[in-house]
Design a protein around this motif. Structure first.
Motif, PDB file in Angstrom:
ATOM      1  N   ASP A  56       0.806  -1.215   0.000  1.00 11.88           N
ATOM      2  CA  ASP A  56       0.000   0.000   0.000  1.00 11.88           C
ATOM      3  C   ASP A  56       0.843   1.271   0.000  1.00 11.88           C
ATOM      4  O   ASP A  56       0.301   2.366   0.024  1.00 11.88           O
ATOM      5  CB  ASP A  56      -0.964   0.009   1.187  1.00 11.88           C
ATOM      6  CG  ASP A  56      -0.245  -0.135   2.510  1.00 11.88           C
ATOM      7  OD1 ASP A  56       0.960  -0.400   2.502  1.00 11.88           O
ATOM      8  OD2 ASP A  56      -0.905   0.017   3.550  1.00 11.88           O
TER       9      ASP A  56
ATOM     10  N   LYS B  34      -3.379   7.686  -1.766  1.00 13.72           N
ATOM     11  CA  LYS B  34      -4.381   7.133  -0.859  1.00 13.72           C
ATOM     12  C   LYS B  34      -5.270   6.144  -1.605  1.00 13.72           C
ATOM     13  O   LYS B  34      -5.558   6.319  -2.779  1.00 13.72           O
ATOM     14  CB  LYS B  34      -5.243   8.245  -0.263  1.00 13.72           C
ATOM     15  CG  LYS B  34      -4.472   9.157   0.659  1.00 13.72           C
ATOM     16  CD  LYS B  34      -5.356  10.219   1.234  1.00 13.72           C
ATOM     17  CE  LYS B  34      -4.533  11.137   2.130  1.00 13.72           C
ATOM     18  NZ  LYS B  34      -5.331  12.234   2.664  1.00 13.72           N
ATOM     19  N   ASN B  35      -5.710   5.102  -0.908  1.00 15.81           N
ATOM     20  CA  ASN B  35      -6.631   4.077  -1.419  1.00 15.81           C
ATOM     21  C   ASN B  35      -6.079   3.333  -2.629  1.00 15.81           C
ATOM     22  O   ASN B  35      -6.831   2.868  -3.470  1.00 15.81           O
ATOM     23  CB  ASN B  35      -7.989   4.693  -1.766  1.00 15.81           C
ATOM     24  CG  ASN B  35      -8.613   5.386  -0.585  1.00 15.81           C
ATOM     25  OD1 ASN B  35      -8.552   4.893   0.525  1.00 15.81           O
ATOM     26  ND2 ASN B  35      -9.183   6.549  -0.817  1.00 15.81           N
TER      27      ASN B  35
ATOM     28  N   LYS C 274      -3.442   0.158  -4.068  1.00 19.16           N
ATOM     29  CA  LYS C 274      -2.771  -1.054  -3.614  1.00 19.16           C
ATOM     30  C   LYS C 274      -2.321  -1.883  -4.803  1.00 19.16           C
ATOM     31  O   LYS C 274      -2.858  -1.771  -5.906  1.00 19.16           O
ATOM     32  CB  LYS C 274      -3.671  -1.876  -2.699  1.00 19.16           C
ATOM     33  CG  LYS C 274      -4.923  -2.402  -3.355  1.00 19.16           C
ATOM     34  CD  LYS C 274      -5.754  -3.183  -2.371  1.00 19.16           C
ATOM     35  CE  LYS C 274      -7.027  -3.675  -3.032  1.00 19.16           C
ATOM     36  NZ  LYS C 274      -7.816  -4.492  -2.127  1.00 19.16           N
TER      37      LYS C 274
ATOM     38  N   THR D  65      -8.918   2.826  -5.504  1.00 17.03           N
ATOM     39  CA  THR D  65     -10.351   2.938  -5.256  1.00 17.03           C
ATOM     40  C   THR D  65     -10.668   4.365  -4.867  1.00 17.03           C
ATOM     41  O   THR D  65      -9.970   4.965  -4.054  1.00 17.03           O
ATOM     42  CB  THR D  65     -10.800   1.993  -4.128  1.00 17.03           C
ATOM     43  OG1 THR D  65     -10.042   2.287  -2.950  1.00 17.03           O
ATOM     44  CG2 THR D  65     -10.582   0.553  -4.524  1.00 17.03           C
ATOM     45  N   ASN D  66     -11.700   4.905  -5.464  1.00 15.48           N
ATOM     46  CA  ASN D  66     -12.132   6.260  -5.140  1.00 15.48           C
ATOM     47  C   ASN D  66     -13.198   6.165  -4.069  1.00 15.48           C
ATOM     48  O   ASN D  66     -14.333   5.809  -4.342  1.00 15.48           O
ATOM     49  CB  ASN D  66     -12.693   6.967  -6.374  1.00 15.48           C
ATOM     50  CG  ASN D  66     -11.628   7.173  -7.419  1.00 15.48           C
ATOM     51  OD1 ASN D  66     -10.465   7.312  -7.082  1.00 15.48           O
ATOM     52  ND2 ASN D  66     -12.014   7.181  -8.674  1.00 15.48           N
ATOM     53  N   SER D  67     -12.826   6.477  -2.850  1.00 15.06           N
ATOM     54  CA  SER D  67     -13.799   6.431  -1.765  1.00 15.06           C
ATOM     55  C   SER D  67     -14.332   7.833  -1.536  1.00 15.06           C
ATOM     56  O   SER D  67     -13.590   8.807  -1.543  1.00 15.06           O
ATOM     57  CB  SER D  67     -13.164   5.892  -0.486  1.00 15.06           C
ATOM     58  OG  SER D  67     -12.170   6.774  -0.044  1.00 15.06           O
TER      59      SER D  67
END
Length: 146
Positions: free
Chosen positions: A52, A71-72, A74, A120-122
Motif C-alpha cells: 500500500d 491514498k486508497n 494497492k 479505489t475512489n472512496s
C-alpha cells in the motif's frame, strides 16, 4: 532487480498501467503480469501480499501522484518462489601486513508476480449536523410567603 514479461495475450487496458511503489527499502516500477525479485519476505509460496506504499500510478492518461503515498491504492502480489542471488566476493587486504580476508555473500530473495494494480475512489463521509436544542429553562415556581 530482475523482471520478465510473462508470455500471454495481454489486453490493451493493461499496457499503459504501471505503478511505482516502495518495498524492502527500495522503489520498484511494477507492471501487471511481470515478476520481480525483492528482499526475502516472511511468506509461503502461493501467498497473496498487498503493498500500500504506492508513490505513483499511471493508467493511460491519468497520473496519480502521492504526497508521499497515493491514498486508497494497492498492488496485489503473489509469491512465486524463494531463492538466493548470485554470490558476491568481498576481498580485503592490507598491503605489507600479510593480512588478507576473503568473504562471500548471497542475498536471500523472494520472487513475486504482480496480479493487479488498483486505486479505489472512496467518497468522504459526510457528517450530518444534528441540531442541538437548547434546554428551555422554565421559570421557577415561586413559593408564596404568608
Amino acid at each position: 532487480m530482475t523482471s520478465s514479461k510473462k508470455p500471454s495475450n495481454s489486453s490493451a487496458k493493461n499496457e499503459n498501467l504501471y505503478a511505482i511503489a516502495e518495498t524492502s527499502g527500495q522503489q520498484f516500477w511494477f507492471e501487471v503480469d511481470k515478476y520481480y525479485d525483492i528482499d526475502r519476505l516472511n511468506a509461503k509460496e502461493k501467498d497473496k501480499i498487498t503493498i500500500d506504499k504506492i508513490l505513483l500510478i499511471k493508467d493511460k492518461d491519468n497520473i496519480s501522484l502521492g504526497q508521499p503515498y497515493v491514498k486508497n491504492a494497492k498492488i496485489e502480489l503473489e509469491v512465486v518462489s524463494h531463492k538466493r542471488d548470485k554470490k558476491i566476493i568481498v576481498y580485503k587486504m592490507r598491503p605489507k601486513k600479510k593480512t588478507r580476508r576473503k568473504m562471500g555473500h548471497r542475498q536471500e530473495l523472494t520472487r513475486v508476480m504482480v496480479k493487479s494494480i488498483s486505486i479505489t475512489n472512496s467518497t468522504p463521509k459526510t457528517s450530518s449536523k444534528t441540531e442541538v436544542k437548547k434546554k428551555s429553562t422554565s421559570p421557577k415556581a415561586s413559593n408564596p410567603e404568608n
